[in-house]
Design a protein around this motif. Structure first.
Motif, PDB file in Angstrom:
ATOM      1  N   THR B  20      -3.288   5.794  -6.494  1.00 35.03           N
ATOM      2  CA  THR B  20      -4.279   6.520  -5.700  1.00 35.03           C
ATOM      3  C   THR B  20      -3.971   6.368  -4.224  1.00 35.03           C
ATOM      4  N   TYR B  47      -4.785  20.116  -3.578  1.00 34.71           N
ATOM      5  CA  TYR B  47      -6.216  20.285  -3.814  1.00 34.71           C
ATOM      6  C   TYR B  47      -6.911  20.469  -2.464  1.00 34.71           C
ATOM      7  N   SER B  49     -11.146  20.634  -0.730  1.00 34.18           N
ATOM      8  CA  SER B  49     -12.581  20.467  -0.934  1.00 34.18           C
ATOM      9  C   SER B  49     -13.313  21.020   0.277  1.00 34.18           C
ATOM     10  N   ASN B  53     -18.748  16.689  -3.439  1.00 36.51           N
ATOM     11  CA  ASN B  53     -18.919  16.921  -4.871  1.00 36.51           C
ATOM     12  C   ASN B  53     -18.383  18.262  -5.351  1.00 36.51           C
ATOM     13  N   ASP B  54     -17.502  18.854  -4.555  1.00 30.91           N
ATOM     14  CA  ASP B  54     -16.870  20.103  -4.969  1.00 30.91           C
ATOM     15  C   ASP B  54     -15.422  20.107  -4.503  1.00 30.91           C
ATOM     16  N   SER B  65      -5.159  14.449  -9.403  1.00 25.99           N
ATOM     17  CA  SER B  65      -6.609  14.571  -9.491  1.00 25.99           C
ATOM     18  C   SER B  65      -7.227  14.064  -8.189  1.00 25.99           C
ATOM     19  N   VAL B  66      -8.442  14.545  -7.890  1.00 24.09           N
ATOM     20  CA  VAL B  66      -9.132  14.146  -6.668  1.00 24.09           C
ATOM     21  C   VAL B  66     -10.609  13.925  -6.964  1.00 24.09           C
ATOM     22  N   SER B  67     -11.293  13.352  -5.990  1.00 21.76           N
ATOM     23  CA  SER B  67     -12.749  13.249  -6.027  1.00 21.76           C
ATOM     24  C   SER B  67     -13.256  13.427  -4.597  1.00 21.76           C
ATOM     25  N   ARG B  68     -14.528  13.850  -4.497  1.00 23.19           N
ATOM     26  CA  ARG B  68     -15.120  13.979  -3.162  1.00 23.19           C
ATOM     27  C   ARG B  68     -16.588  13.523  -3.261  1.00 23.19           C
ATOM     28  N   GLU B  69     -16.760  12.238  -3.380  1.00 24.03           N
ATOM     29  CA  GLU B  69     -18.100  11.659  -3.533  1.00 24.03           C
ATOM     30  C   GLU B  69     -18.784  11.446  -2.199  1.00 24.03           C
ATOM     31  N   THR B  77      -5.259  10.999  -6.637  1.00 24.49           N
ATOM     32  CA  THR B  77      -4.592  10.196  -7.662  1.00 24.49           C
ATOM     33  C   THR B  77      -3.390  10.973  -8.194  1.00 24.49           C
TER      34      THR B  77
END
Lengths: 113, 114
Positions: B20, B47, B49, B53-54, B65-69, B77
């Motif tokens: 990550t 990616y 954003s 959360n989107d 992969s990603v996240s946007r918390e 990642t």
């Protein structure tokens, strides 16, 4: 789709020479155009931008004019320095989708004393 | 000072491992992006954003992969499914997605598979 084409490098110049790096684009509508610079091992920094036809962006002695009739945004500098050695990226942000920022392949500039 | 911080600067991964990459910004920007840079090529979008959360796939999302918390953070990642992960990864952010909005970049993470 939208795209950016830059002249291939490397471009090798002597200090104080005149610089031109060609950039042409394909886009629908009226994109904004950017030049970014990347020094070795670093991220990209915005050098200049132009948001409408005939606009001239300028910064640190570099200039580029948004030419809609020739779909071009060529980067110029009258007298380069060794410290200008870097990779230069032309980019556009056009309408459609989410207005994605699209980059050219980059042109490496090497300036020798 | 406002800016974008990527860490680590250099990262080594063994075959089959997930890793990550961190990206944090304190510019209060809504939009964040991950790009991959290979020698002699331009930047390719992995990616992006536009809001917390989107996130959406870019041109080469497979194996990532990603996240946007949180607004400030957009970690990437690189999974074992990414067949050729050795590259220079750049994170960027922008105030929005308006046509004249420029992106601000971090210093990059160089990932090498060993």
């Amino acid at each position: 789709g939208n795209s950016v084409t830059q002249m291939e490098g490397p471009v090798t110049l002597s200090e104080e020479a005149f610089l031109t790096i060609n950039c042409t684009y394909t886009a629908t509508g009226y994109p904004s155009l950017f030049w970014y610079v990347q020094y070795p091992g670093e991220g990209l920094q915005l050098l200049l931008k132009a948001t409408k036809a005939d606009d001239k962006g300028s910064n640190k002695g570099f200039e580029a004019t948004y030419r809609k009739e020739t779909t071009s945004f060529h980067l110029e500098k009258g007298s380069v320095q060794v410290s200008d050695s870097a990779v230069y990226f032309c980019a556009l942000r056009g309408s459609g989708g989410y207005n994605k920022l699209i980059f050219g392949a980059g042109t490496r500039l090497a300036v020798h004393p | 000072d406002g800016g974008i911080t990527q860490s680590p600067k250099y990262l080594f991964r063994k075959e089959g491992q997930n890793v990550t990459l961190s990206c944090e910004q304190n510019l209060n920007h809504d939009a964040m992006y991950w790009y991959r840079q290979d020698p002699g090529q331009g930047l390719r979008l992995i990616y992006y954003s536009q809001i917390v959360n989107d996130f959406q796939k870019g041109d080469i999302a497979e194996g990532y992969s990603v996240s946007r918390e949180k607004k400030e953070s957009f970690p990437l990642t690189v999974t074992s499914a990414q067949k050729n992960p050795t590259a220079f990864y750049l994170c960027a952010s922008s105030m929005g997605r308006g046509l004249n909005t420029e992106a601000f970049f971090g210093q990059g993470t160089r990932l090498t598979v060993v």
